[in-house]
Design an enzyme around this catalytic site. Structure first.
Site, PDB file in Angstrom:
ATOM      1  CD  GLU A 222       9.870  11.970  12.686  1.00 19.36           C
ATOM      2  OE1 GLU A 222       8.789  11.454  13.034  1.00 19.36           O
ATOM      3  OE2 GLU A 222      10.718  11.371  12.007  1.00 19.36           O
TER       4      GLU A 222
ATOM      5  CD  GLU B 124      12.707   3.744   8.694  1.00 17.55           C
ATOM      6  OE1 GLU B 124      12.528   4.663   9.532  1.00 17.55           O
ATOM      7  OE2 GLU B 124      12.813   3.929   7.476  1.00 17.55           O
TER       8      GLU B 124
ATOM      9  CB  CYS C   4      12.357   8.671   9.449  1.00 17.63           C
ATOM     10  SG  CYS C   4      13.223   7.627   8.291  1.00 17.63           S
TER      11      CYS C   4
ATOM     12  CE  LYS D 258      -1.918   2.606   3.070  1.00 18.19           C
ATOM     13  NZ  LYS D 258      -1.724   3.917   2.414  1.00 18.19           N
TER      14      LYS D 258
HETATM   15  P1  ADP Z   1       2.570  10.473   8.169  1.00 17.90           P
HETATM   16  O1  ADP Z   1       1.937  10.976   9.430  1.00 17.90           O
HETATM   17  O2  ADP Z   1       3.957  10.908   8.003  1.00 17.90           O
HETATM   18  O3  ADP Z   1       1.734  10.623   6.938  1.00 17.90           O
HETATM   19  P2  ADP Z   1       1.781   7.772   8.668  1.00 17.90           P
HETATM   20  O4  ADP Z   1       2.468   6.879   9.608  1.00 17.90           O
HETATM   21  O5  ADP Z   1       0.411   8.226   9.043  1.00 17.90           O
HETATM   22  O6  ADP Z   1       2.781   8.941   8.404  1.00 17.90           O
HETATM   23  O7  ADP Z   1       1.679   7.114   7.233  1.00 17.90           O
HETATM   24  C1  ADP Z   1       2.573   6.157   6.733  1.00 17.90           C
HETATM   25  C2  ADP Z   1       1.783   5.095   6.016  1.00 17.90           C
HETATM   26  O8  ADP Z   1       0.909   4.493   6.964  1.00 17.90           O
HETATM   27  C3  ADP Z   1       0.900   5.607   4.891  1.00 17.90           C
HETATM   28  O9  ADP Z   1       0.896   4.653   3.836  1.00 17.90           O
HETATM   29  C4  ADP Z   1      -0.460   5.676   5.541  1.00 17.90           C
HETATM   30  O10 ADP Z   1      -1.531   5.557   4.625  1.00 17.90           O
HETATM   31  C5  ADP Z   1      -0.414   4.472   6.461  1.00 17.90           C
HETATM   32  N1  ADP Z   1      -1.365   4.533   7.581  1.00 17.90           N
HETATM   33  C6  ADP Z   1      -1.839   5.625   8.227  1.00 17.90           C
HETATM   34  N2  ADP Z   1      -2.717   5.266   9.185  1.00 17.90           N
HETATM   35  C7  ADP Z   1      -2.821   3.909   9.156  1.00 17.90           C
HETATM   36  C8  ADP Z   1      -3.568   2.924   9.889  1.00 17.90           C
HETATM   37  N3  ADP Z   1      -4.414   3.269  10.846  1.00 17.90           N
HETATM   38  N4  ADP Z   1      -3.402   1.623   9.564  1.00 17.90           N
HETATM   39  C9  ADP Z   1      -2.540   1.254   8.605  1.00 17.90           C
HETATM   40  N5  ADP Z   1      -1.822   2.124   7.872  1.00 17.90           N
HETATM   41  C10 ADP Z   1      -1.936   3.440   8.133  1.00 17.90           C
END
Ligand code: ADP
Length: 514
Positions: free
Chosen positions: A414, A283, A317, A207
């Site tokens: 961060e 990560e 990161c 994804k």
């Molecule tokens: P950022 O805040 O930097 O956008 P995230 O950790 O929210 O970082 O996003 C990193 C990835 O995790 C993206 O592909 C996002 O769609 C996915 N993501 C965000 N929320 C969820 C969740 N609840 N479950 C699974 N994947 C998620």
């Protein structure tokens, strides 16, 4: 920015990804929307705002493409395809050499099309084209070649045991790997995840981040042209709480690899635990110290500290976001860091010499500006920058704060933006304690001429990577990952292979031992 169609038109392989006509909206189209369609598709020509008799773009940004939004049902379909490809398809059954040849062919195809793919990555993420074309795409190709080299060198051991047994270990692919990647390095994160999984013979549902869905789809098509069998690599564009959560909690996904924020990392770990206990690697975030010692060449240290923080719009990161400078050279360092930041070239990422493009989206843009405000309010000295750059897009002025204290938010959180915080330290014991006083443990930079100081810091810092007199060296062979709340497990190098292998012990009784 103008529409992304211009970029697609220069690269025929990509044009397939865009519908020639389509229903347009300012959001992803859902599969459910398509099922509800009871009239023929309508060609929508006007998608902008009509203000004062003119069609104009929304102030918050322009639409560059429309992408199908996957949800839980699409994740189910993709996992089923990956399962079939693993249980019945040719990929895990072909020789490792055959797999390695497909990875190599794909690397060649990407290399041939580097300029076009890099341009698409710039549309995707806003990063400077030169950075994408000269640094990231060559690294992407290198990663695939590196893991192609591993594919036919993965094997178990024969083990002497106490008794009449022949004992061997088989290193087997785990099965279906779910992979969730972020938006800051869309293609590199794709490579870090996909390369080792495929080298070991797994199948994948990946994804992409909702902000950056374009390049993974594009290279995946090339991968199929390179001979990757159907169902081995499935890509879902979509949002985290829907598609991402469905993947993390899927009962038929055997392994989950995630890169993103620490908060989301906790969520996906819990989803994996509550479902089928799939193996998880994470990560996550960081707040890396960059330590400039008393003996450092200040000019060189300033350049490196600048790169460590500002690279990729500060959206790394592992960004060196706590610049600790020894008190003897502090004033000189701050002044030179200010001058360097003021010289940073910000602007259209497609232009030659541009070092910094826009932040990824309005949310991140606002977040960075909020942190800048908090730095000012908490009493840090704003040396330069401090606001929006220009009047259009999500550009932030390269910003430098001095006199930053450890307990200020800008030194703890961060920020993920072009904001450098410079802190002062007196001695090595003091800086070790302060550098380690964080929930994160991803990386650190050390700048010194003294090998003893370098060795001491390298061992004392509780982080997954220490760069001594260098920073952001991301060789395919070097492992990367975090201590503490910066993650679990390592990516790249030989270490990443262990994430995608099961070890099976086969113990055979020997009737007669000579
Ligand atoms: P950022 O805040 O930097 O956008 P995230 O950790 O929210 O970082 O996003 C990193 C990835 O995790 C993206 O592909 C996002 O769609 C996915 N993501 C965000 N929320 C969820 C969740 N609840 N479950 C699974 N994947 C998620």
């Amino acid at each position: 920015m103008t529409v992304v169609r211009r970029v697609f038109s220069v690269f025929p392989a990509l044009s397939r990804l865009l519908p020639s006509s389509g229903r347009c909206s300012n959001r992803f189209t859902t599969a459910a929307d398509l099922e509800e369609l009871i009239t023929p598709p309508v060609q929508i020509n006007y998608t902008k705002l009509l203000i004062n008799g003119q069609f104009v773009d929304a102030a918050s940004g322009e639409v560059i493409a429309h992408v199908a939004e996957g949800d839980a049902e699409d994740v189910n379909r993709a996992v089923a395809a990956a399962r079939r490809a693993f249980d019945e398809g040719p990929w895990p059954r072909m020789t490792a050499y055959e797999r390695s040849k497909i990875l190599l062919r794909f690397a060649d195809m990407v290399e041939k099309n580097i300029k076009e793919i890099a341009a698409l990555e710039t549309w995707n993420s806003g990063k400077p084209y030169e950075q994408a074309a000269k640094i990231e795409l060559p690294m992407f190709v290198r990663l695939f070649r590196y893991y192609a080299g591993w594919a036919d060198k993965i094997h178990g051991l024969t083990i002497p045991a106490d008794g009449p047994y022949h004992v061997q270990t088989l290193h087997e692919a785990i099965g279906v790997a779910g992979q969730i990647i972020p938006w800051n390095f869309p293609l590199l994160m794709f490579a870090w995840k996909v390369c080792p999984a495929l080298a070991c013979g797994n199948t994948i549902v990946l994804k992409t981040a909702e902000q950056t869905p374009l390049t993974a789809l594009c290279v995946a098509i090339l991968f199929h042209e390179a001979g990757l069998p159907e169902g081995v690599l499935n890509i879902i564009s979509g949002y985290g709480p829907s598609a991402g959560a469905a993947l993390a909690s899927h009962m038929d996904v055997d392994k989950l690899a995630f890169t993103g924020s620490t908060d989301t990392g906790k969520i996906v770990l819990e989803l994996a635990g509550r479902s089928n206990l799939k193996a998880v690697t994470l990560e996550l975030g960081g707040k890396s110290p960059f330590i400039v010692c008393k003996d450092a060449n200040v000019n060189r240290a300033v350049q490196l500290a600048h790169f460590a923080l500002f690279f990729n719009q500060g959206q790394c990161c592992c960004a060196g976001s706590r610049t600790y400078v020894h008190e003897h050279i502090y004033e000189e360092f701050v002044e030179k860091a200010r001058l360097r930041a003021m010289r940073r070239v910000v602007g259209d990422p497609f232009k030659r010499g541009v070092e910094q493009g826009p932040q990824i989206d309005s949310e991140q843009f606002e977040k960075v500006l909020k942190y800048i405000k908090s730095g000012i309010v908490s009493g840090a000295t704003l040396e330069c920058g401090g606001g929006r750059f220009g009047s259009k897009g999500y550009f932030v002025q390269p910003t430098v704060f001095s006199n930053v204290e450890d307990d200020m938010l800008i030194a703890k959180d961060e920020i993920f933006g072009p904001v450098q915080s410079i802190l002062k330290f007196k001695d090595i014991d003091d800086v070790i304690k302060r550098a380690n006083n964080t929930q994160y443990g991803l990386a650190a930079g050390v700048f010194t001429k003294d090998v003893n100081t370098a060795n001491r810091l390298s061992r004392a810092l509780r982080v997954g990577t220490v760069w001594v007199n260098c920073f952001d060296v991301f060789d395919a062979a070097i492992p990367f990952g975090g201590y503490k709340m910066s993650g679990m497990g390592r990516e790249k190098g030989i270490y990443s292979l262990y994430n995608y292998l099961q070890v099976k012990a086969v113990v055979t009784h020997l009737n007669k031992v000579r």
